[in-house]
Design a protein around this motif. Structure first.
Motif, PDB file in Angstrom:
ATOM      1  N   SER A 208     105.621 -41.324  95.892  1.00 49.10           N
ATOM      2  CA  SER A 208     105.170 -40.642  97.104  1.00 49.10           C
ATOM      3  C   SER A 208     104.424 -41.567  98.052  1.00 49.10           C
ATOM      4  CB  SER A 208     104.266 -39.469  96.732  1.00 49.10           C
ATOM      5  OG  SER A 208     103.097 -39.936  96.069  1.00 49.10           O
ATOM      6  N   LEU A 209     103.909 -42.705  97.551  1.00 45.71           N
ATOM      7  CA  LEU A 209     103.127 -43.655  98.352  1.00 45.71           C
ATOM      8  C   LEU A 209     101.906 -42.994  98.980  1.00 45.71           C
ATOM      9  CD1 LEU A 209     105.988 -45.695 100.102  1.00 45.71           C
ATOM     10  CD2 LEU A 209     104.957 -45.999  97.849  1.00 45.71           C
ATOM     11  N   ARG A 210     101.276 -42.098  98.223  1.00 46.42           N
ATOM     12  CA  ARG A 210     100.023 -41.481  98.663  1.00 46.42           C
ATOM     13  C   ARG A 210      98.943 -41.748  97.626  1.00 46.42           C
ATOM     14  NH1 ARG A 210     103.595 -36.978  99.800  1.00 46.42           N
ATOM     15  NH2 ARG A 210     103.001 -36.134  97.772  1.00 46.42           N
ATOM     16  N   ARG A 211      97.711 -41.758  98.100  1.00 44.77           N
ATOM     17  CA  ARG A 211      96.595 -42.003  97.197  1.00 44.77           C
ATOM     18  C   ARG A 211      96.312 -40.770  96.352  1.00 44.77           C
ATOM     19  NH1 ARG A 211      93.796 -46.365  97.556  1.00 44.77           N
ATOM     20  NH2 ARG A 211      91.951 -45.447  96.587  1.00 44.77           N
ATOM     21  N   PHE A 212      95.826 -41.026  95.134  1.00 49.43           N
ATOM     22  CA  PHE A 212      95.465 -39.945  94.233  1.00 49.43           C
ATOM     23  C   PHE A 212      94.299 -39.133  94.793  1.00 49.43           C
ATOM     24  CE2 PHE A 212      92.207 -38.722  91.135  1.00 49.43           C
ATOM     25  CZ  PHE A 212      92.881 -37.731  90.447  1.00 49.43           C
ATOM     26  N   LYS A 213      94.358 -37.834  94.594  1.00 50.96           N
ATOM     27  CA  LYS A 213      93.215 -36.965  94.882  1.00 50.96           C
ATOM     28  C   LYS A 213      93.294 -35.746  93.982  1.00 50.96           C
ATOM     29  CE  LYS A 213      95.105 -34.013  98.541  1.00 50.96           C
ATOM     30  NZ  LYS A 213      94.879 -33.445  99.898  1.00 50.96           N
ATOM     31  N   ALA A 214      92.163 -35.155  93.749  1.00 50.05           N
ATOM     32  CA  ALA A 214      92.105 -33.932  92.949  1.00 50.05           C
ATOM     33  C   ALA A 214      91.964 -32.745  93.887  1.00 50.05           C
ATOM     34  CB  ALA A 214      90.930 -33.983  91.979  1.00 50.05           C
ATOM     35  N   TYR A 215      92.885 -31.812  93.778  1.00 54.72           N
ATOM     36  CA  TYR A 215      92.770 -30.589  94.561  1.00 54.72           C
ATOM     37  C   TYR A 215      91.775 -29.676  93.857  1.00 54.72           C
ATOM     38  CZ  TYR A 215      94.158 -26.802  97.655  1.00 54.72           C
ATOM     39  OH  TYR A 215      94.155 -25.816  98.614  1.00 54.72           O
ATOM     40  N   LYS A 216      90.881 -29.061  94.612  1.00 52.09           N
ATOM     41  CA  LYS A 216      89.747 -28.378  93.991  1.00 52.09           C
ATOM     42  C   LYS A 216      89.686 -26.896  94.337  1.00 52.09           C
ATOM     43  CE  LYS A 216      87.013 -32.629  93.967  1.00 52.09           C
ATOM     44  NZ  LYS A 216      87.919 -33.422  94.810  1.00 52.09           N
ATOM     45  N   ASP A 217      90.823 -26.242  94.222  1.00 58.32           N
ATOM     46  CA  ASP A 217      90.818 -24.799  94.451  1.00 58.32           C
ATOM     47  C   ASP A 217      92.011 -24.193  93.722  1.00 58.32           C
ATOM     48  OD1 ASP A 217      90.046 -22.336  95.360  1.00 58.32           O
ATOM     49  OD2 ASP A 217      90.878 -22.584  97.378  1.00 58.32           O
ATOM     50  N   MET A 218      91.824 -22.994  93.202  1.00 57.91           N
ATOM     51  CA  MET A 218      92.894 -22.226  92.587  1.00 57.91           C
ATOM     52  C   MET A 218      92.662 -20.756  92.905  1.00 57.91           C
ATOM     53  SD  MET A 218      93.678 -23.998  88.896  1.00 57.91           S
ATOM     54  CE  MET A 218      95.407 -23.495  88.953  1.00 57.91           C
ATOM     55  N   SER A 219      93.733 -20.036  93.134  1.00 61.13           N
ATOM     56  CA  SER A 219      93.602 -18.611  93.426  1.00 61.13           C
ATOM     57  C   SER A 219      93.430 -17.821  92.128  1.00 61.13           C
ATOM     58  CB  SER A 219      94.843 -18.115  94.172  1.00 61.13           C
ATOM     59  OG  SER A 219      94.805 -16.704  94.294  1.00 61.13           O
ATOM     60  N   PRO A 220      92.381 -16.996  92.037  1.00 68.45           N
ATOM     61  CA  PRO A 220      92.190 -16.186  90.817  1.00 68.45           C
ATOM     62  C   PRO A 220      93.030 -14.918  90.813  1.00 68.45           C
ATOM     63  CG  PRO A 220      90.394 -15.794  92.341  1.00 68.45           C
ATOM     64  CD  PRO A 220      91.277 -16.826  92.996  1.00 68.45           C
ATOM     65  N   HIS A 221      93.722 -14.639  91.928  1.00 69.96           N
ATOM     66  CA  HIS A 221      94.419 -13.355  92.073  1.00 69.96           C
ATOM     67  C   HIS A 221      95.861 -13.454  91.582  1.00 69.96           C
ATOM     68  CE1 HIS A 221      90.874 -12.193  94.212  1.00 69.96           C
ATOM     69  NE2 HIS A 221      91.094 -13.046  95.198  1.00 69.96           N
ATOM     70  N   VAL A 222      96.004 -13.918  90.350  1.00 70.51           N
ATOM     71  CA  VAL A 222      97.320 -14.032  89.718  1.00 70.51           C
ATOM     72  C   VAL A 222      97.233 -13.432  88.320  1.00 70.51           C
ATOM     73  CG1 VAL A 222      98.036 -16.076  91.028  1.00 70.51           C
ATOM     74  CG2 VAL A 222      96.783 -16.346  88.878  1.00 70.51           C
ATOM     75  N   ALA A 223      98.390 -13.056  87.776  1.00 69.52           N
ATOM     76  CA  ALA A 223      98.400 -12.446  86.443  1.00 69.52           C
ATOM     77  C   ALA A 223      99.793 -12.560  85.845  1.00 69.52           C
ATOM     78  CB  ALA A 223      97.973 -10.982  86.521  1.00 69.52           C
ATOM     79  N   ASN A 224      99.847 -12.395  84.522  1.00 65.58           N
ATOM     80  CA  ASN A 224     101.123 -12.337  83.805  1.00 65.58           C
ATOM     81  C   ASN A 224     101.449 -10.883  83.482  1.00 65.58           C
ATOM     82  OD1 ASN A 224     100.746 -15.195  83.642  1.00 65.58           O
ATOM     83  ND2 ASN A 224     102.068 -15.217  81.843  1.00 65.58           N
ATOM     84  N   LEU A 225     102.688 -10.489  83.739  1.00 71.94           N
ATOM     85  CA  LEU A 225     103.144  -9.137  83.413  1.00 71.94           C
ATOM     86  C   LEU A 225     104.359  -9.263  82.503  1.00 71.94           C
ATOM     87  CD1 LEU A 225     103.166  -6.070  83.688  1.00 71.94           C
ATOM     88  CD2 LEU A 225     104.446  -6.330  85.838  1.00 71.94           C
TER      89      LEU A 225
END
Length: 657
Positions: free
Chosen positions: A303-320
């Motif tokens: 990708s030729l992009r620098r590493f970074k950590a994404y710091k968000d996740m949506s809690p509004h998910v579930a398994n059915l």
């Protein structure tokens, strides 16, 4: 005390979150004990041998063992020598680090050779810095690579330690953030974690760690290290060995002598030592008598992009999970706000009940922006559109999730929904695409594999003569075929013989091509390396790993330099760009312990420095601590060479420090 030879030492940060591996038996069952794990590892010479005088460091040969056993060094060494031989490593964390009075002391905390509590300084909001005492493994021969290496590691222990059943999304983000804070200070990372939700964490981290260029391995144990019979030793030592010796730029999971892609695994057993399985994707590494890395399956960063950590996740998910007779009312209860995403675990190859009320509930939710991903309840297999009962789900707006595991599908959905720039339509599109190798693309979307006859030996030898010739003119034409057979004895060859010949020639050719800035020759080598030439260097089933990481990362036997090192040293920008586009690893070190970025800055190639930095390269802690970078900057400052100082600054050096 600084390392004697940085090239012979890898630095690994162990992030200890908790889990069975460091637990002790109590009246309430297994519980985590603060600092027990660190103290135990310091007392075991297979994990900590600072003077390199243990049995493990001196048993490579009969002669070495006999000399060591009669030298008197086999007797226990004094605690003060152990302490003096250690060195501390700079570690950054999102929370304060160190022993505190609120924690019960470990049963080992009175041992004389324990170092004092490190000083922890707050350097910014949410960022703390300290120097943790390090542990160092015995020097040993690296299987498949031949050289000896020791691994120096520090343990960043969480407080409080967590049972993995208590892990939540913000804990995944914390792990990702601590890897980001220490990314330039360490060569690799090992995360110690409980087994119950380890596959969720490894899946989540695979997405949160964007453009990852270093090895990240999660591991733990079914039986704690405190027990005489355990799997903790093998799992931790195996993870450290792989992390310290191989650059596998993925988030992976190591358990029971096997390294898996982290987003492809599920916990399969609560009592077997072989606790995890990856039914739809082969292991990345198999550890037996040899360590066999399946380089063809390892992700390459292009990708030729620098590493970074994404710091968000949506809690509004579930398994059915579907069950026979599920009604629309039940489905609506799951799909009601604030739900934004659902992983629908379907029957077989993606089938579901055809109840009208159920299908209407799904369609209404999809029309309102809820993203529903269909995966299979079967551990092995994929969602397809072969059945009418599966196609009705797609017509309702449900997105096929391929062969993703439930853990992977849930964390991927949470990750994508947390990106504010993505619409539900864009999320649905990305769900079905492999972002981190988490699903197998449909056969129709895969590029056609090159035939074994696309690049034959005649073309390879012609390139060999052309590139190795001192003059580019008068290059003789080499023909291997009927014409040659008429003039000389016929040369019959098997596929394995041809692959062996290619494996011997291609590493030499690719280094020669980049040294000459010969793009045509480089492209030929790279094309050959993705055809009949495999990353193991020999046709499938032949065995020995010759070119770890593929032809684009093959190392010169003498200098340990990769093609990227050679291209950088010669200032060949076009080849640098082509290599990076083809998956060259920017964090590889040569036999002297230097990265390509160090050489680019030292040679004064400003443009190449910018290219490497944008691709994620950084000057490692060892290059800074050994004084190479500081000396170069000081010399430039004394000489008044502002251009050179600027190049080192662009490479990431604090020229004011």
């Amino acid at each position: 005390m600084e390392p004697r030879q940085p090239a012979d030492e890898a630095r690994v940060l162990v992030i200890y979150t908790g889990g069975t591996i460091g637990m002790l038996v109590s009246s309430r069952g297994y519980i985590p004990e603060p600092y027990f794990l660190t103290d135990t590892l310091r007392s075991q010479k297979r994990f900590h041998d600072p003077l390199q005088d243990s049995l493990f460091s001196n048993a490579a040969s009969v002669e070495g063992y006999r000399e060591w056993s009669t030298s008197g060094k086999s007797s226990p060494i004094s605690p003060d020598k152990v302490t003096a031989a250690g060195t501390s490593l700079l570690v950054r964390s999102s929370r304060p680090v160190g022993r505190t009075s609120t924690l019960s002391p470990s049963i080992f905390s009175q041992i004389e050779n324990l170092l004092e509590q490190p000083e922890c300084m707050k350097i910014a909001d949410g960022i703390y810095e300290t120097r943790l005492p390090s542990l160092v493994t015995p020097r040993s021969v690296v299987p498949g690579l031949g050289h000896t290496k020791c691994i120096r590691y520090a343990i960043l222990e969480w407080s409080p330690l967590l049972d993995s059943s208590n892990m939540e999304m913000h804990d995944w983000i914390r792990i990702a953030g601590e890897i980001e804070l220490n990314y330039s200070l360490f060569d690799a990372f090992v995360v110690l974690h409980g087994t119950d939700t380890m596959s969720y964490t490894s899946s989540a981290l695979s997405f949160l760690l964007e453009d990852l260029g270093k090895t990240v391995i999660l591991t733990g144990a079914q039986i704690p290290l405190s027990q005489l019979r355990n799997d903790a030793v093998d799992n931790l030592l195996g993870a450290l060995s792989i992390a310290g010796n191989y650059i596998i730029p993925e988030c992976s999971l190591y358990f029971n002598h096997t390294l898996y892609r982290g987003n492809r695994v599920s916990k399969a057993s609560s009592y077997d030592l072989n606790a995890f399985h990856s039914p739809n994707f082969p292991p990345l590494v198999n550890v037996g008598i040899d360590i066999v890395v399946n380089w063809n399956d390892v992700l390459r960063q292009t990708s030729l992009r620098r590493f970074k950590a994404y710091k968000d996740m949506s809690p509004h998910v579930a398994n059915l999970r579907l069950f026979p007779g599920m009604t629309g009312t039940t489905a609506r209860a799951f799909l009601a706000p604030p739900t934004r995403g659902i992983v629908l675990e379907t029957f077989g190859a993606g089938n579901a009940s055809q109840r009208p009320d159920f299908l209407v509930a799904l369609k209404e939710a999809c029309d309102c922006g809820v993203v529903i991903v269909a995966i299979s309840q079967c551990a092995k297999g994929s969602v397809s559109g072969d059945y009418e009962t599966g196609r009705t789900l797609i017509q309702a707006g449900v997105v096929p999730g391929g062969d993703m595991t439930p853990e992977c599908a849930l964390t991927k959905l949470s990750y994508l929904l947390a990106k504010p720039e993505l619409t539900p339509t864009q999320v649905r599109s990305l769900i079905s695409l492999p972002l981190r190798g988490e699903l197998t693309p449909p056969v129709s979307s895969l590029p056609a594999a090159p035939s074994s006859d696309d690049v034959d030996l005649q073309g390879l030898l012609s390139q060999f003569v052309r590139l190795s010739s001192a003059r580019k003119a008068d290059i003789p034409q080499i023909v291997i075929g009927e014409e040659a057979q008429d003039a000389a004895a016929p040369w019959s060859r098997t596929a394995a013989e041809r692959a062996s010949t290619e494996a011997a020639l291609l590493p030499f050719l690719v280094h020669l091509a980049v040294a000459r800035d010969d793009i045509e020759g480089l492209e030929f080598c790279l094309a050959s390396g993705t055809g009949s030439f495999t990353a193991s260097g020999i046709s499938e089933g032949a065995g020995e790993v010759i070119v770890p990481g593929g032809i684009v990362n093959c190392l010169d036997a003498g200098s340990g330099r990769s093609p990227l090192h050679v291209a950088v040293l010669n200032g060949n920008t076009r080849c640098v760009e082509k290599l990076l586009e083809s998956g060259a690893l920017v964090h590889l070190r040569d036999a002297l312990g230097h990265t390509a970025l160090y050489y680019a800055a030292r040679q004064g190639h400003a443009g190449i420095v910018d290219i490497l930095v944008s691709a994620g390269a950084n000057l490692g802690g060892m290059e800074n601590e050994a004084g190479y970078v500081g000396l170069a900057v000081q010399n430039a400052v004394r000489a008044g060479n502002e251009a050179v100082v600027e190049i080192w600054r662009r490479a990431g050096t604090n020229v004011m420090g």
